[in-house]
Write a protein that holds these residues in place. Structure first.
Motif, PDB file in Angstrom:
ATOM      1  N   CYS A 232       0.808  -1.227   0.000  1.00  0.00           N
ATOM      2  CA  CYS A 232       0.000   0.000   0.000  1.00  0.00           C
ATOM      3  C   CYS A 232       0.841   1.278   0.000  1.00  0.00           C
ATOM      4  CB  CYS A 232      -0.954   0.007   1.188  1.00  0.00           C
ATOM      5  SG  CYS A 232      -0.129   0.191   2.770  1.00  0.00           S
ATOM      6  N   CYS A 247       1.898  -4.325   8.463  1.00  0.00           N
ATOM      7  CA  CYS A 247       1.377  -3.035   8.016  1.00  0.00           C
ATOM      8  C   CYS A 247       0.150  -2.596   8.818  1.00  0.00           C
ATOM      9  CB  CYS A 247       1.044  -3.081   6.526  1.00  0.00           C
ATOM     10  SG  CYS A 247       0.530  -1.469   5.906  1.00  0.00           S
ATOM     11  N   CYS A 250      -2.729  -1.699   5.601  1.00  0.00           N
ATOM     12  CA  CYS A 250      -3.428  -2.696   4.775  1.00  0.00           C
ATOM     13  C   CYS A 250      -3.356  -4.092   5.383  1.00  0.00           C
ATOM     14  CB  CYS A 250      -2.863  -2.706   3.351  1.00  0.00           C
ATOM     15  SG  CYS A 250      -1.232  -3.466   3.211  1.00  0.00           S
TER      16      CYS A 250
HETATM   17 ZN   LIG Z   1       0.349  -1.851   3.671  1.00  0.00          ZN
END
Ligand SMILES: [Zn+2]
Length: 304
Positions: A232, A247, A250
């Motif tokens: 992302c 993350c 995302c």
């Molecule tokens: Zn991400």
């Protein structure tokens, strides 16, 4: 000493083993090994290194190196030598650690021998012998590191024509740590030096460009490959001990170093695409890449 062509020597070989005749010395020496590309022999150099004599023959040739159409990002780290955007790890060879042990015990012996002093004490035979052994250990490690760098680079280039790595301040990373984390830092230093990152990168650049491909180093400060998410493109803060990229945006999870390698190749490909639209590029290193990028894109078209 350099011996010019056909003045007292002749190589009986097609580049794979064979014999070397040194006429003045009346010697015929067996040659071992294989040259990647053979050609017309031009000079023969006789080298004395620590203990052995070597003959090095240069040939005039057209080097041919094949490269695949793959693209790859490489993260040079401390835990493993190299993490690739293909999700693979290339392990750190531990030459230095083994040799350091050997060297330490040899140096210990050296301290027990008579030390030479200018004008008064001559170096003893035993002292000289130990000195020679230490030199040999050092030379062996240097050779192994050199070979390893070239082998790894050759393998990567054989299937990839776009290689992206990170611009690293090796001096900063390998300088002596201080304070509480000294020990940890020293370990990291040894690993970094072990791998010979600089040598491997130089080797990669040379080989991939020779094969008509692209080598590029992404600007670390701007891209932040370690913090960024390869999916992302958002940033997630990490400390040195966070080994997994988790993350916050995302929810994708990936090994820390593999994620960094994936970010690098994604960035490099993006640069390559934007340069084809004629967009001005900010940094000089990308300018160089743009030229090469144009050159590379012609290739698949010609084959269609
Ligand atoms: Zn991400």
């Amino acid at each position: 000493m350099d011996i010019p062509r056909y003045a007292g020597w002749k190589a009986y070989t097609e580049g794979n083993n064979g014999y070397l005749e040194l006429k003045d010395l009346g010697l015929t020496i067996q040659m071992r090994g294989k040259a990647r590309t053979w050609g017309k022999p031009t000079t023969c150099t006789i080298i004395w290194d620590s203990r052995d004599w070597y003959a090095s023959i240069t040939v005039k040739c057209d080097p041919v190196r094949e490269t695949g159409k793959g693209v790859i990002g490489l993260d040079f780290g401390s835990k493993t030598a190299i993490a690739t955007s293909d999700g693979e790890f290339i392990e750190t060879p531990r030459f230095q650690a083994k040799a350091a042990k050997q060297e330490k015990s040899l140096s210990k012996g050296l301290r027990r021998k008579w030390k030479p002093e200018k004008g008064t004490i001559k170096a003893s035979r035993r002292w000289k012998k130990l000195q020679r052994q230490i030199r040999q250990v050092k030379r062996k490690v240097a050779n192994q590191r050199h070979n390893w760098s070239h082998q790894v680079a050759a393998e990567i280039v054989s299937s990839n024509s776009l290689v992206a790595t990170e611009k690293l301040n090796l001096k900063g990373m390998t300088k002596k740590g201080n304070g509480k984390r000294n020990k940890q830092k020293t370990g990291l230093n040894r690993n970094l030096l072990d791998v010979g990152i600089g040598m491997t990168k130089d080797s990669l650049k040379y080989k991939v460009e020779k094969a008509g491909g692209i080598y590029t180093e992404v600007p670390t400060q701007k891209v932040k490959p370690t913090q960024r998410c390869h999916q992302c493109w958002e940033l997630t803060k990490k400390t040195l001990s966070d080994r997994v990229h988790d993350c916050q945006h995302c929810r994708c999870q990936e090994d820390r170093d593999i994620n960094a390698a994936k970010v690098m190749i994604k960035y490099a490909r993006g640069q390559e695409l934007s340069s084809s639209d004629g967009e001005p590029l900010s940094s000089t290193s990308c300018g160089r890449m743009a030229q090469l990028g144009a050159k590379k894109r012609q290739k698949p078209q010609a084959q269609r």
